[in-house]
Motif scaffolding. Sequence first.
Motif, PDB file in Angstrom:
ATOM      1  N   LYS A 221       3.054  -9.501 -13.692  1.00 40.26           N
ATOM      2  CA  LYS A 221       2.394  -7.538 -13.840  1.00 40.26           C
ATOM      3  C   LYS A 221       1.136  -7.915 -12.680  1.00 40.26           C
ATOM      4  CE  LYS A 221       3.502  -7.614 -18.404  1.00 40.26           C
ATOM      5  NZ  LYS A 221       2.544  -6.782 -19.267  1.00 40.26           N
ATOM      6  N   PHE A 222       1.512  -7.432 -11.672  1.00 38.63           N
ATOM      7  CA  PHE A 222       0.098  -7.189 -10.121  1.00 38.63           C
ATOM      8  C   PHE A 222      -1.178  -5.973 -11.025  1.00 38.63           C
ATOM      9  CE2 PHE A 222       3.081  -9.736  -8.241  1.00 38.63           C
ATOM     10  CZ  PHE A 222       2.592 -10.637  -7.843  1.00 38.63           C
ATOM     11  N   ASN A 223      -0.122  -5.221 -11.715  1.00 36.47           N
ATOM     12  CA  ASN A 223      -1.106  -4.035 -12.274  1.00 36.47           C
ATOM     13  C   ASN A 223      -1.949  -3.057 -10.647  1.00 36.47           C
ATOM     14  OD1 ASN A 223      -1.045  -5.161 -14.488  1.00 36.47           O
ATOM     15  ND2 ASN A 223      -2.860  -6.526 -14.649  1.00 36.47           N
ATOM     16  N   ILE A 224      -0.866  -2.449  -9.558  1.00 38.50           N
ATOM     17  CA  ILE A 224      -1.579  -2.084  -8.972  1.00 38.50           C
ATOM     18  C   ILE A 224      -1.272  -0.360  -9.060  1.00 38.50           C
ATOM     19  CG2 ILE A 224       0.005  -1.256  -6.975  1.00 38.50           C
ATOM     20  CD1 ILE A 224       0.930  -3.494  -5.692  1.00 38.50           C
ATOM     21  N   LYS A 225      -0.312   0.142 -10.141  1.00 36.61           N
ATOM     22  CA  LYS A 225      -0.192   1.699 -11.182  1.00 36.61           C
ATOM     23  C   LYS A 225      -1.497   1.812 -11.529  1.00 36.61           C
ATOM     24  CE  LYS A 225       4.819   2.145 -10.424  1.00 36.61           C
ATOM     25  NZ  LYS A 225       5.783   2.608 -11.454  1.00 36.61           N
ATOM     26  N   ARG A 226      -2.697   0.437 -12.407  1.00 32.79           N
ATOM     27  CA  ARG A 226      -3.531   0.540 -13.037  1.00 32.79           C
ATOM     28  C   ARG A 226      -4.842   0.505 -12.400  1.00 32.79           C
ATOM     29  NH1 ARG A 226      -1.782  -2.201 -18.255  1.00 32.79           N
ATOM     30  NH2 ARG A 226      -0.241  -2.774 -17.348  1.00 32.79           N
ATOM     31  N   MET A 227      -5.135  -0.012 -11.138  1.00 39.06           N
ATOM     32  CA  MET A 227      -6.023  -0.363 -11.007  1.00 39.06           C
ATOM     33  C   MET A 227      -7.028   1.141 -10.237  1.00 39.06           C
ATOM     34  SD  MET A 227      -6.535  -2.652  -6.759  1.00 39.06           S
ATOM     35  CE  MET A 227      -4.354  -4.083  -7.368  1.00 39.06           C
ATOM     36  N   HIS A 228      -7.750   0.037 -10.299  1.00 34.71           N
ATOM     37  CA  HIS A 228      -8.878   1.899  -9.844  1.00 34.71           C
ATOM     38  C   HIS A 228      -9.480   1.654  -8.597  1.00 34.71           C
ATOM     39  CE1 HIS A 228     -11.249   4.788 -10.548  1.00 34.71           C
ATOM     40  NE2 HIS A 228     -12.286   4.148  -9.895  1.00 34.71           N
ATOM     41  N   LEU A 229      -8.611   2.729  -7.879  1.00 28.90           N
ATOM     42  CA  LEU A 229      -9.312   2.816  -6.456  1.00 28.90           C
ATOM     43  C   LEU A 229     -10.445   4.021  -6.214  1.00 28.90           C
ATOM     44  CD1 LEU A 229      -5.747   1.139  -4.831  1.00 28.90           C
ATOM     45  CD2 LEU A 229      -8.631   0.123  -5.293  1.00 28.90           C
ATOM     46  N   ASN A 230     -11.363   4.348  -5.782  1.00 24.38           N
ATOM     47  CA  ASN A 230     -12.039   5.103  -5.327  1.00 24.38           C
ATOM     48  C   ASN A 230     -11.442   5.670  -4.109  1.00 24.38           C
ATOM     49  OD1 ASN A 230     -12.893   3.490  -3.368  1.00 24.38           O
ATOM     50  ND2 ASN A 230     -15.103   3.284  -4.799  1.00 24.38           N
ATOM     51  N   LEU A 231     -12.227   6.991  -3.432  1.00 29.89           N
ATOM     52  CA  LEU A 231     -11.870   7.568  -2.316  1.00 29.89           C
ATOM     53  C   LEU A 231     -11.134   7.205  -1.224  1.00 29.89           C
ATOM     54  CD1 LEU A 231     -10.319   9.639  -0.570  1.00 29.89           C
ATOM     55  CD2 LEU A 231     -12.136  10.926  -0.872  1.00 29.89           C
ATOM     56  N   HIS A 232     -12.269   6.029  -1.137  1.00 30.05           N
ATOM     57  CA  HIS A 232     -13.046   4.910   0.129  1.00 30.05           C
ATOM     58  C   HIS A 232     -12.004   3.758  -0.173  1.00 30.05           C
ATOM     59  CE1 HIS A 232     -15.115   2.015   2.912  1.00 30.05           C
ATOM     60  NE2 HIS A 232     -14.727   1.452   1.528  1.00 30.05           N
ATOM     61  N   GLU A 233     -11.528   3.306  -0.464  1.00 30.28           N
ATOM     62  CA  GLU A 233     -10.699   2.338  -0.995  1.00 30.28           C
ATOM     63  C   GLU A 233      -9.516   3.052  -1.133  1.00 30.28           C
ATOM     64  OE1 GLU A 233     -13.350  -1.049  -4.346  1.00 30.28           O
ATOM     65  OE2 GLU A 233     -11.447   1.246  -4.845  1.00 30.28           O
ATOM     66  N   LYS A 234      -8.852   3.749  -1.638  1.00 26.71           N
ATOM     67  CA  LYS A 234      -7.521   4.502  -1.395  1.00 26.71           C
ATOM     68  C   LYS A 234      -6.975   4.339   0.121  1.00 26.71           C
ATOM     69  CE  LYS A 234      -6.799   6.708  -5.221  1.00 26.71           C
ATOM     70  NZ  LYS A 234      -6.686   8.389  -6.155  1.00 26.71           N
ATOM     71  N   ILE A 235      -8.783   4.578   1.181  1.00 24.28           N
ATOM     72  CA  ILE A 235      -8.303   5.230   2.903  1.00 24.28           C
ATOM     73  C   ILE A 235      -7.727   3.915   3.287  1.00 24.28           C
ATOM     74  CG2 ILE A 235      -9.180   6.231   4.273  1.00 24.28           C
ATOM     75  CD1 ILE A 235     -10.285   8.271   3.193  1.00 24.28           C
ATOM     76  N   PHE A 236      -9.371   3.004   3.057  1.00 24.98           N
ATOM     77  CA  PHE A 236      -8.993   1.668   3.400  1.00 24.98           C
ATOM     78  C   PHE A 236      -8.028   1.212   3.607  1.00 24.98           C
ATOM     79  CE2 PHE A 236      -8.782  -2.864   3.080  1.00 24.98           C
ATOM     80  CZ  PHE A 236      -9.320  -3.540   4.400  1.00 24.98           C
ATOM     81  N   PHE A 237      -6.964   0.812   2.284  1.00 30.56           N
ATOM     82  CA  PHE A 237      -5.514   0.765   1.703  1.00 30.56           C
ATOM     83  C   PHE A 237      -4.153   1.249   2.305  1.00 30.56           C
ATOM     84  CE2 PHE A 237      -7.569  -1.949  -2.014  1.00 30.56           C
ATOM     85  CZ  PHE A 237      -7.244  -3.120  -1.423  1.00 30.56           C
ATOM     86  N   VAL A 238      -4.713   2.429   2.986  1.00 34.19           N
ATOM     87  CA  VAL A 238      -3.607   2.898   3.784  1.00 34.19           C
ATOM     88  C   VAL A 238      -3.262   2.803   4.627  1.00 34.19           C
ATOM     89  CG1 VAL A 238      -3.480   5.481   4.473  1.00 34.19           C
ATOM     90  CG2 VAL A 238      -3.526   5.192   2.513  1.00 34.19           C
ATOM     91  N   ALA A 239      -4.312   2.080   5.892  1.00 25.57           N
ATOM     92  CA  ALA A 239      -4.515   1.355   7.298  1.00 25.57           C
ATOM     93  C   ALA A 239      -4.647   0.035   6.789  1.00 25.57           C
ATOM     94  CB  ALA A 239      -6.152   1.849   7.237  1.00 25.57           C
ATOM     95  N   TYR A 240      -4.441  -0.686   5.718  1.00 26.16           N
ATOM     96  CA  TYR A 240      -4.508  -1.624   5.499  1.00 26.16           C
ATOM     97  C   TYR A 240      -2.904  -2.705   5.507  1.00 26.16           C
ATOM     98  CZ  TYR A 240      -4.219  -6.771   3.789  1.00 26.16           C
ATOM     99  OH  TYR A 240      -3.614  -7.953   3.258  1.00 26.16           O
ATOM    100  N   VAL A 241      -2.245  -1.382   5.047  1.00 23.81           N
ATOM    101  CA  VAL A 241      -0.740  -1.184   4.242  1.00 23.81           C
ATOM    102  C   VAL A 241       0.391  -0.882   5.333  1.00 23.81           C
ATOM    103  CG1 VAL A 241       1.431  -0.964   2.454  1.00 23.81           C
ATOM    104  CG2 VAL A 241      -1.005  -0.958   1.451  1.00 23.81           C
ATOM    105  N   ILE A 242       0.200  -0.166   6.109  1.00 20.07           N
ATOM    106  CA  ILE A 242       1.020   0.137   7.791  1.00 20.07           C
ATOM    107  C   ILE A 242       0.382  -1.210   8.338  1.00 20.07           C
ATOM    108  CG2 ILE A 242       0.576   1.823   9.489  1.00 20.07           C
ATOM    109  CD1 ILE A 242      -0.466   3.739   7.510  1.00 20.07           C
ATOM    110  N   TYR A 243      -0.667  -1.606   8.759  1.00 18.45           N
ATOM    111  CA  TYR A 243      -0.565  -2.751   9.410  1.00 18.45           C
ATOM    112  C   TYR A 243      -0.379  -3.987   8.598  1.00 18.45           C
ATOM    113  CZ  TYR A 243      -2.374  -6.247  12.375  1.00 18.45           C
ATOM    114  OH  TYR A 243      -3.629  -7.492  12.704  1.00 18.45           O
ATOM    115  N   LEU A 244      -0.915  -3.935   7.982  1.00 16.31           N
ATOM    116  CA  LEU A 244      -0.078  -5.494   7.873  1.00 16.31           C
ATOM    117  C   LEU A 244       1.930  -5.193   7.246  1.00 16.31           C
ATOM    118  CD1 LEU A 244       0.244  -7.703   5.198  1.00 16.31           C
ATOM    119  CD2 LEU A 244       0.108  -6.544   3.301  1.00 16.31           C
TER     120      LEU A 244
END
Length: 401
Positions: A3-26
């Motif tokens: 279980k990586f618990n991505i769905k239950r991981m609390h992300l604020n707006l700043h983190e969500k925007i960062f991860f959009v860029a990061y996942v695309i780059y990854l």
Amino acid sequence: MGKFNIKRMHLNLHEKIFFVAYVIYLVFGILSTTFYYKYYAGILHTLILLTCVLILIINEVVANKYTLKTLFILAICMLLCGIVSLKYSGLNNMLCVIIFIYAARNISFDKIARITIPVSLITLIFVIISAKLGIVTNYVFTRTNGVSREYLGFLYALYPSAIIFNVIALYLYVHKEKFKIFNLGILCVLNYYIYQKTNSRLSFFLSLLMILACIICIYKEKIIFKSILIKFVIVFSYVIASSFSLYMTFSYNSGIEWMRKLNKFLGDRLYIGQLSLIKYGMPLFGNNKIEWSGNGLDMYGNMSTSSYSWVDCLYLQVTQKYGTIFAITLLILITVCMLKLIKEKKYLLAVLLASIAFRSMIDDLSLMLFFNSFWLALGEILINSTSNRKKKIKWKIKKSL
């Protein structure tokens, strides 16, 4: 895979925007090392990188407040970017690494690790299955001794082993408190499969040593870290690894039997590194005219016809490509991070970073963010360490009194 618990991981707006860029780059970073790269190479790839960077910049402007410390770290990052840009035009991987390190300073590395594991694994397995189904080329390279290496859809045999090494390291970090042998076993089976197909023996055995070191660290932490010597080696692991690598390369002499045997065991790395030193030296601000030739393929499956001259030592490669000043600055920053980790008793993360330090003596792939996610821990360690937070809390209490 647990279980990586991505769905239950609390992300604020700043983190969500960062991860959009990061996942695309990854995702596109990993795919750029495969035969899928030919479908978006050139301008499209540049636009993808530029989009990721613009997302991070907008996120910085909108969401973050700055202190003298963050501005000081920003100045160092801009200095490093400037040194890279002196010799290399355009948005390259090294610039992206520096930008992402700074942008990740307020993001929990635990969250980064939990998201990186499934994204990297899914992309890795997708490429391997694509190669096995014939969707992309599964290039097979046969050495003069008759040993064959499958590239598994990648442009070089060592790329998949670098990805699984990173995933295993991240899994050990994330699940240090609730360690599951079964899940680690599945990753090890995949690691062994890649080793069997690609014949990446050094990468495979180094990953086993890392796993062993981490398990010992998890279960015998209090005993091991009583030793000042062990703490010293971990804190200065990057200095030790780089110094030893460069010394051995400088002093290599084929007339000395043990050096000749070591060079043979390392796949001629000492000899090739020494030739590169003689040809290109150690410039202050790097050399963009370096021409190394390896066993990697271009995006159409063509291998270089030049004699093999690729420098696998990350420390020598960084020094020659980006310069001595860049390399020393990077070593100082990483060593400061290692010292903070030991002071704050974050021993497992320190051990994992030290494992990467010693792996980098024979493998340059850790320089790329999609092969080494631990770059993103540096910003958080430098700026948001526990000791700094405690100082701020104490200061606020005194002020209120």
